[in-house]
Design a protein around this motif. Sequence first.
Motif, short mmCIF file in Angstrom:
data_model
loop_
_atom_site.label_atom_id
_atom_site.label_comp_id
_atom_site.label_asym_id
_atom_site.label_seq_id
_atom_site.Cartn_x
_atom_site.Cartn_y
_atom_site.Cartn_z
N THR A 165 0.83 -1.20 0.00
CA THR A 165 0.00 0.00 0.00
C THR A 165 0.87 1.27 0.00
O THR A 165 0.79 2.10 0.90
N ASP A 166 1.69 1.37 -1.03
CA ASP A 166 2.53 2.56 -1.20
C ASP A 166 1.71 3.68 -1.84
O ASP A 166 0.51 3.53 -2.10
N HIS A 167 2.36 4.80 -2.13
CA HIS A 167 1.69 5.96 -2.70
C HIS A 167 0.89 5.58 -3.95
O HIS A 167 -0.30 5.90 -4.08
N ALA A 168 1.55 4.87 -4.86
CA ALA A 168 0.92 4.53 -6.14
C ALA A 168 -0.30 3.64 -5.95
O ALA A 168 -1.37 3.88 -6.54
N PHE A 169 -0.19 2.60 -5.13
CA PHE A 169 -1.29 1.66 -4.98
C PHE A 169 -2.47 2.29 -4.25
O PHE A 169 -3.63 2.00 -4.55
N MET A 215 -6.20 2.38 -5.74
CA MET A 215 -7.35 1.77 -5.08
C MET A 215 -8.39 2.80 -4.67
O MET A 215 -9.58 2.50 -4.62
N LYS A 216 -7.96 4.01 -4.36
CA LYS A 216 -8.92 5.05 -4.01
C LYS A 216 -9.83 5.33 -5.21
O LYS A 216 -11.04 5.52 -5.06
N LYS A 217 -9.26 5.31 -6.40
CA LYS A 217 -10.06 5.53 -7.61
C LYS A 217 -11.05 4.39 -7.83
O LYS A 217 -12.01 4.55 -8.57
N ARG A 218 -10.78 3.26 -7.20
CA ARG A 218 -11.63 2.09 -7.41
C ARG A 218 -12.48 1.77 -6.19
O ARG A 218 -12.83 0.63 -5.94
N GLY A 219 -12.77 2.80 -5.41
CA GLY A 219 -13.81 2.66 -4.41
C GLY A 219 -13.41 2.45 -2.97
O GLY A 219 -14.29 2.28 -2.12
N THR A 228 -5.93 13.19 -3.55
CA THR A 228 -6.96 12.27 -4.05
C THR A 228 -7.17 11.08 -3.13
O THR A 228 -8.17 10.38 -3.24
N GLN A 229 -6.20 10.84 -2.23
CA GLN A 229 -6.29 9.68 -1.34
C GLN A 229 -7.13 9.94 -0.09
O GLN A 229 -7.41 9.00 0.66
N HIS A 252 -11.66 -4.51 -8.05
CA HIS A 252 -13.03 -3.99 -8.05
C HIS A 252 -13.77 -4.32 -6.75
O HIS A 252 -14.94 -3.98 -6.60
N ILE A 253 -13.12 -4.98 -5.82
CA ILE A 253 -13.80 -5.47 -4.62
C ILE A 253 -14.44 -4.35 -3.81
O ILE A 253 -15.53 -4.52 -3.27
N PHE A 254 -13.81 -3.18 -3.76
CA PHE A 254 -14.36 -2.08 -2.96
C PHE A 254 -15.65 -1.54 -3.57
O PHE A 254 -16.66 -1.38 -2.87
N MET A 255 -15.61 -1.24 -4.86
CA MET A 255 -16.82 -0.68 -5.48
C MET A 255 -17.96 -1.69 -5.51
O MET A 255 -19.13 -1.32 -5.33
N ASP A 256 -17.63 -2.96 -5.68
CA ASP A 256 -18.68 -3.99 -5.67
C ASP A 256 -19.26 -4.17 -4.27
O ASP A 256 -20.47 -4.32 -4.10
N ALA A 257 -18.39 -4.18 -3.25
CA ALA A 257 -18.86 -4.31 -1.87
C ALA A 257 -19.74 -3.12 -1.49
O ALA A 257 -20.78 -3.29 -0.84
N LEU A 258 -19.34 -1.93 -1.91
CA LEU A 258 -20.13 -0.74 -1.59
C LEU A 258 -21.51 -0.81 -2.23
O LEU A 258 -22.52 -0.47 -1.61
#
Length: 349
Positions: free
Chosen positions: A32-36, A40-44, A74-75, A243-249
């Motif tokens: 979970t570095d800066h890039a990741f 992941m924030k963009k993906r929910g 953005t994070q 996609h797990i975050f957006m799907d769970a949401l």
Amino acid sequence: MQAFCYTLCLRMHPLEALKQNPFVLAPMAGITDHAFRTFMKKRGAGVVVTELVSATGIEYKSERTLKLMSFDPTQRPVGIQLFGEDPEILAKGAQVAEEMGCDFVDLNFGCPVPKVVKKGAGSGMLRDLPLMEKVLASVVKAVKIPVTIKIRTGWDANSLNAHEVCNIAYNEGITWVAIHGRTRAQAYSGLADWEHIAEIKAKARLPILGNGDILTPKQAVKRMQESGCDGVLIGRGCLKNPHIFMDALSLWRGEEPSQEFARDYLGLFLDLREAIVAHCDEHITGIQLRKFAAWFSTGYPGASQFRKNLFQTKSHDELMDLAMEFFKSIGTIEQEDTSHEEFLMGGHG
């Protein structure tokens, strides 16, 4: 994508963020570095947390340590996770994190790695609750932003003391306690004990987040509902299904998972590559791309051979050609459920 991102630069209290989206990106060392986190924030992901940061490294102004703490607006809401055993040094580290503009500081009392534990840090502090109490008091007093903690259920099966820790945390003004449902002795073996997490949540006087073995959107929602937790941390599950975050949401809101985002792993991989290249040198870029390409391939035909070939590549171009060929070949085939298999056991508290 913007439907899953909070307004840029908005400083949101992490508890308010949980009410909107209770699915949190678990901190994972080397992942979970800066890039990741940006990816992941963009993906929910509702809330994101940095990988483990040494408070002693901050004290000595280690360039590598300070780089681990970097983030972009953005994070938000974004937490910086610290570990250490000295109350004063942890308090100073928390002040540096606050000065950098993070939304909250997370203290790690869950890491089971021997080199961390032998100094009394990470899950080692579960054996010294008076010291933990001093740490919490010192850090909370040192900063104005929220302070959260991450723990395990206890040191071993004979010393399950998460409920006691939660009482201390409540008394010291901690914002939430995230509980990994294993003891330190278990490390990452066996299954996370969600019944125990639910028992602690039922007694706790502050918000509780659950963590452990959430590999699918349905599992994420089920754990929320059955445990009564205020949020759940997702780690390994997002490494093979971003996609797990957006799907769970969507499921949590009573909606069908969105079809707006095609399950295009080639596009996902290229997006992640762009984020990694922007924040990592060539050597680290190669390491990260190989890891994520391997994880993304999980559950697809030919994944085993692909991973073997992937780690034999010698150059960035060779790596990219191989990855693009594989992800093009799977198209939008549905990913096989591999939640019954061991997958990346390790890497976080």
